[in-house]
Design a protein around this motif. Structure first.
Motif, PDB file in Angstrom:
ATOM      1  N   CYS A  81       5.498  -2.979  -7.714  1.00  0.00           N
ATOM      2  CA  CYS A  81       5.064  -2.260  -6.516  1.00  0.00           C
ATOM      3  C   CYS A  81       5.303  -0.763  -6.712  1.00  0.00           C
ATOM      4  O   CYS A  81       6.397  -0.345  -7.087  1.00  0.00           O
ATOM      5  N   LEU A  82       4.271   0.031  -6.453  1.00  0.00           N
ATOM      6  CA  LEU A  82       4.393   1.483  -6.501  1.00  0.00           C
ATOM      7  C   LEU A  82       3.916   2.073  -5.174  1.00  0.00           C
ATOM      8  O   LEU A  82       2.790   1.777  -4.747  1.00  0.00           O
ATOM      9  N   PRO A  83       4.746   2.875  -4.503  1.00  0.00           N
ATOM     10  CA  PRO A  83       6.140   3.167  -4.856  1.00  0.00           C
ATOM     11  C   PRO A  83       7.028   1.944  -4.625  1.00  0.00           C
ATOM     12  O   PRO A  83       6.692   1.083  -3.810  1.00  0.00           O
ATOM     13  N   PRO A  84       8.154   1.863  -5.309  1.00  0.00           N
ATOM     14  CA  PRO A  84       9.007   0.669  -5.204  1.00  0.00           C
ATOM     15  C   PRO A  84       9.493   0.369  -3.789  1.00  0.00           C
ATOM     16  O   PRO A  84       9.746  -0.783  -3.452  1.00  0.00           O
ATOM     17  N   THR A  85       9.614   1.412  -2.965  1.00  0.00           N
ATOM     18  CA  THR A  85      10.121   1.210  -1.605  1.00  0.00           C
ATOM     19  C   THR A  85       9.048   0.735  -0.633  1.00  0.00           C
ATOM     20  O   THR A  85       9.353   0.486   0.537  1.00  0.00           O
ATOM     21  N   ALA A  86       7.813   0.608  -1.101  1.00  0.00           N
ATOM     22  CA  ALA A  86       6.731   0.226  -0.184  1.00  0.00           C
ATOM     23  C   ALA A  86       6.844  -1.219   0.270  1.00  0.00           C
ATOM     24  O   ALA A  86       6.313  -1.580   1.317  1.00  0.00           O
TER      25      ALA A  86
END
Length: 675
Positions: A81-86
């Motif tokens: 997942c990009l960005p990882p926090t999404a």
């Protein structure tokens, strides 16, 4: 009361199978560099609430290669997942979640039915290690765990606890309800390897439900199940979804009816992007308007939203049965892709018997799995199954899960050990020596060479490391991995088949600078068929390969056991056309100015050039099709056999259709009325 955080939140996330700056190892294997790594679900935003004010039950719908399974995997935490926090799981960190479910890997469970996920959710892959005919044998091995063991999680040696749950194990009331509604009571003491395909599906769904996850992702849960089982499973899922125990997300094909209790839909494009998302009625209405506008020439057809894939979309599965029409059926003005498949309207000339069963009764100890009935024929009482299949006949075999359909296939293909002791003749000969006949008994290899067979069991056991070409060529081999006995004609048939289906089999097709149309005489580069592996292509492409493997050699008998499950309607119809006409016909865009939309069926370039290598079904072949979906029965099928529910004592029923089964609900109802 403050609202609780969502259980899954994706905020403007884009997903990849590999890091976009890396070259995946598989891309250089076997010397090719075609392994794509496109962005998946670009800038996706989706929220699955933990405790919504009104129920939200989601379904993901899309045609083949649209990414239904991939999206379910994304929800579970797979893929970069990009960005990882999404992507996050806020609710799992709250006090309302048991400690054992704080990890998304436990809290969000996935149940798929492709051969790579036979173990289901948290289950064992016990059936995948057995050889093809092991399920029909009576001997029990130490690894033959029973269905009860499988459901309760006791499938490991030297276990020191019962069941999976840290907090009380399996809920007994839930166990009782799940087993009853999925009709598993009579199967609990059977080894898992003995279960039929449909029974195994029900078992894996039951196993997942009993682990009590927070979210359960069910990948095409109704595929391969008979109508009575679907009718029992849907209310069970509805009750659990209504109480959010667990929260459910289903996936399905556009032609599959959506359960009435589903409230929200995600419709996927063919390029792994979201087409439409929202409330069910809103999504269906937007797609209906899109189909209407394309047909009336108001908008151009979006390549990622093909109209033909939407024709059957919108039918509803209710407690009263199927209701409604597909969004493209109401205003259909022209045939959609596949609508012009030639149909055998008149009875074919039939030849000598290829299969003769004169009172077959398959027994395991005290249990009779097939033929547990007696009936009066010609004034005499006869026991067991009496059935004859002749050259030129096109049979449909139907019946509830566990009624013996796959057992019949195993007898035909001589995979079943009892074939030798039962009154069966194949191609006019017995499996055992017949005194005075002057004929040698048929060998297993004789039979295998004359029968083409596609089924979930074959799918489960075929080696994943075979290339696409080797899968097709194995039709001329004694075993999956032995050397195929190919001549120039056989190689030409394989090449023609690969060329006709390149769009569906070649994962790198969309990146090629030059393309060919089905039926083209152009000698396109087929090196991709020796580079991509069976295990590396999509589930629908794997099913397509097994279907083609069954028919490419033009065997005397073709057995299609749930061969089209897992395909969307467009790919299914392409298979139907190829079965009927081989490479003689193909699809072409509707003529400009004709007022038509979608593809039409025309003579192929190969037919015009007189270079056809693969033809359709002939009078010398017999077809046997097994399916629980009428649209997946070829239009040429006329004779039918319907097996009764196991151990009811009712006899098998026979009949003959007065037209194509998939186009008439009356004919379908007639077959199932006594099942």
């Amino acid at each position: 009361m403050p609202s609780r955080p969502p259980i899954i939140r994706i905020a403007n996330g884009t997903f990849y199978r590999h890091h976009p700056n890396s070259i995946p190892p598989s891309s250089t294997s076997h010397g090719h560099h075609h392994s794509p790594n496109p962005p998946l679900f670009t800038n996706l935003s989706l929220v699955l609430p933990s405790h919504p004010a009104t129920p939200q039950n989601w379904a993901v719908v899309g045609p083949s290669l649209s990414g239904k399974t991939t999206l379910l995997q994304v929800l579970r935490g797979s893929h970069l997942c990009l960005p990882p926090t999404a992507r996050s799981y806020p609710y799992l960190s709250t006090e309302g979640v048991p400690h054992r479910l704080r990890n998304p890997g436990r809290a969000v469970q996935y149940v798929g039915f492709d051969a790579a996920s036979m173990g289901g959710s948290g289950g064992s892959s016990a059936t995948t290690t057995a050889y093809l005919s092991a399920r029909y044998e009576s001997r029990r091995e130490s690894t033959d765990f029973s269905l009860l063991d499988f459901l309760t999680g006791n499938t490991q040696f030297n276990v020191d606890r019962q069941g999976d749950g840290e907090e009380g194990g399996i809920d007994e009331k839930l166990m009782e309800r799940v087993v009853r509604d999925l009709r598993l009571e009579q199967l609990l003491q059977l080894p898992v390897a003995f279960l039929s395909n449909g029974q195994g599906r029900r078992a894996r769904i039951a196993r997942a439900l009993l682990t009590s996850p927070e979210v359960l992702l069910l990948d095409e849960p109704f595929m391969g199940l008979d109508p009575p089982t679907v009718a029992g499973l849907s209310p069970l899922l509805e009750e659990m979804a209504r109480g959010a125990k667990p929260r459910l997300v289903l996936s399905g094909r556009p032609q599959d009816p959506v359960p009435e209790w589903v409230t929200h839909l995600v419709y996927l494009r063919t390029d792994c992007q979201v087409g439409v998302m929202g409330g069910k009625e809103e999504v269906v209405e937007r797609l209906r308007g899109y189909v209407r506008d394309v047909r009336r020439g108001r908008v151009r057809e979006d390549e990622g939203l093909p109209v033909h894939a939407l024709v059957e979309m919108g039918r509803v599965l209710t407690a009263r049965g199927l209701e409604g029409e597909g969004i493209g059926e109401v205003e259909a003005v022209v045939p959609v892709a596949g609508g012009g498949v030639p149909v055998e309207e008149e009875r074919r000339s039939v030849g000598e018997p290829l299969v003769e069963m004169e009172g077959c009764r398959v027994r395991y100890g005290d249990k009779i799995a097939l033929g547990n009935w007696s009936e009066e024929r010609d004034g005499t009482e006869k026991k067991g199954l009496h059935w004859t299949v002749r050259r030129g006949e096109r049979w449909g075999v139907f019946g509830p899960n566990g009624s013996g359909k796959t057992t019949i296939v195993s007898l035909l293909c001589s995979d079943h050990p009892q074939t030798y002791s039962l009154p069966i003749k194949l191609f006019g000969r017995s499996r055992l020596p017949e005194p005075g006949s002057g004929q040698l008994p048929l060998t297993f290899w004789d039979i295998q060479s004359r029968i083409g067979h596609s089924s979930p069991e074959i799918h489960q056991h075929i080696p994943r490391h075979l290339t696409i070409r080797r899968v097709l060529e194995s039709a001329w081999a004694d075993t999956f991995q032995s050397k195929a006995k190919m001549d120039d004609e056989a190689r030409a048939q394989v090449d023609a088949t690969l060329r006709w289906f390149e769009h569906d089999l070649n994962p790198g097709f969309s990146t090629k600078s030059t393309t060919t149309t089905p039926g083209s005489t152009t000698q396109s580069d087929l090196s991709w068929a020796e580079e991509y592996l069976f295990g590396g292509v999509s589930f629908s492409a794997q099913r397509l390969l097994l279907f083609l493997r069954a028919i490419v050699k033009h065997p005397d008998i073709i057995v299609l056991d749930e061969a089209f499950s897992g395909m969307d309607d467009a790919l299914r119809d392409k298979c139907m056309l190829f079965l009927a006409t081989g490479e003689e016909k193909t699809y072409a865009p509707s003529p400009a100015g004709s007022g038509q939309t979608g593809d039409v069926i025309v003579d192929s370039p190969a037919a015009k050039a007189g270079t056809v290598k693969v033809t359709g079904l002939s009078d010398q072949q017999a077809l046997i099709c097994i399916s629980h979906v009428k649209e997946e029965v070829p239009d040429c099928v006329r004779e039918w056999l319907c097996l009764p529910e196991a151990n009811t004592g009712k006899p098998a029923r026979f009949g003959r259709l007065d037209g194509p089964l998939g186009r008439d609900r009356r004919r379908w109802a007639e077959i199932w009325s006594g099942a």
